[in-house]
Design a protein around this motif. Structure first.
Motif: not given
Length: 319
Positions: A203-211
């Motif tokens: 999900a776009p809003e979770d990409v940064a957190r996943a990285h």
């Protein structure tokens, strides 16, 4: 021809009438080699076995002559050896072969034998006139390899049939491997994702957190869990919990292993519980009915879906 004293090959056996200097030393060296060594004619009939061969098999050099050596080979491997010797006789090339060799106590152990051509003169232009074989006991190594392969097969079977997604990522987020559960959960075949970035299914809003979590995984050997939403092939959002840990080699992270579990049902139950609690609080308050209904609508908007909130706020006069 076999030397009457040691059983070692003589110069006359290979067609040299006068032994060149050093032949006696070579014979002594072969006799001292701790691995089994033998020589044979091109048809596979043995004319020499060294003391190590005799000690291991319990068969004398005399008994091994001709095809007497075959009693030391596992019946299931004898045809393989004979076929390899016939094939090599046509090419004169060296070859390796693995087979089970019977020890003096009757136990068969795997050996790797390296067989090379013997030529009257050290040149590849002349045809081979005999074979020289040297054996190495590889029994323990082979069994360890078989056990490892069996363990890997069992692990692969468990992974392939797991309900959860099991994956391996490179440190840059490229999918290295993923099990078939990805198709059941998100609709993607493994081959559609392997070699590609994982970002498009997050999900776009979770990409940064996943990285950020991936960077943390790459920086230590610990295992942590976190929750994000993934995007299925049909556009659905799937709430998941991810447990991941780095694969470390020579003290440095090289890959990331992880397990993805679908927590959508759990999240829905939590949302429903929160919704009912919020509605209950609104209905038991001391405010007027219109305020209570408004608070219920707010609870539904917050915990469920804005569209459903209209059931609390519809004007009876609306068409």
């Amino acid at each position: 021809m076999v030397d009457n004293r040691s059983g070692a090959p003589t110069a006359a056996r290979i067609g040299i009438e006068t032994p060149p200097p050093g032949v006696a030393g070579i014979t002594a060296l072969i006799d001292a080699i701790p691995q089994p060594v033998w020589t044979a004619r091109l048809d596979g009939s043995v004319d020499y076995v060294n003391p190590a061969w005799q000690s291991f098999t319990g068969v004398s050099g005399e008994a091994a002559q001709g095809h007497g050596w075959t009693v030391t080979v596992h019946p299931g491997d004898l045809q393989t050896i004979e076929t390899a010797l016939r094939a090599a006789a046509g090419t004169g090339e060296a070859f390796d072969i693995e087979y089970r060799m019977r020890r003096a106590d009757g136990v068969y152990r795997w050996h790797l034998t390296r067989v090379g051509p013997f030529r009257a003169v050290d040149t590849r232009n002349l045809p081979a006139i005999a074979w020289v074989g040297t054996g190495f006991d590889i029994h323990d190594r082979r069994l360890a390899g078989e056990a490892l392969r069996a363990s890997e097969a069992r692990y692969r079977d468990v992974v392939d049939h797991a309900n959860d997604i099991v994956y391996t990522l490179r440190l840059d987020g490229t999918v290295e491997a993923v099990n078939p559960a990805i198709e059941r959960m998100l609709g993607y075949r493994p081959d559609e994702l392997v070699g590609r970035s994982i970002d498009p299914i997050i999900a776009p809003e979770d990409v940064a957190r996943a990285h950020e979590m991936a960077r943390q995984r790459g920086g230590d050997a610990g295992q942590r869990s976190y929750e994000i939403d993934l995007i299925a092939k049909d556009g659905r959002r799937v709430a998941v919990e991810i447990n991941s840990r780095p694969v470390v080699s020579a003290g440095l992270p090289v890959l990331i292993h992880g397990i993805v579990r679908d927590i959508s049902p759990r999240r829905e139950r939590t949302q429903q519980a929160d919704l009912m609690a919020a509605i209950g609080n609104a209905l038991t308050s001391t405010y007027h009915l219109d305020v209570q209904l408004g608070r219920c609508a707010d609870a539904i908007v917050t915990h469920l879906d804005a569209a459903l909130a209209r059931i609390w706020t519809l004007d009876p006069n609306d068409p």
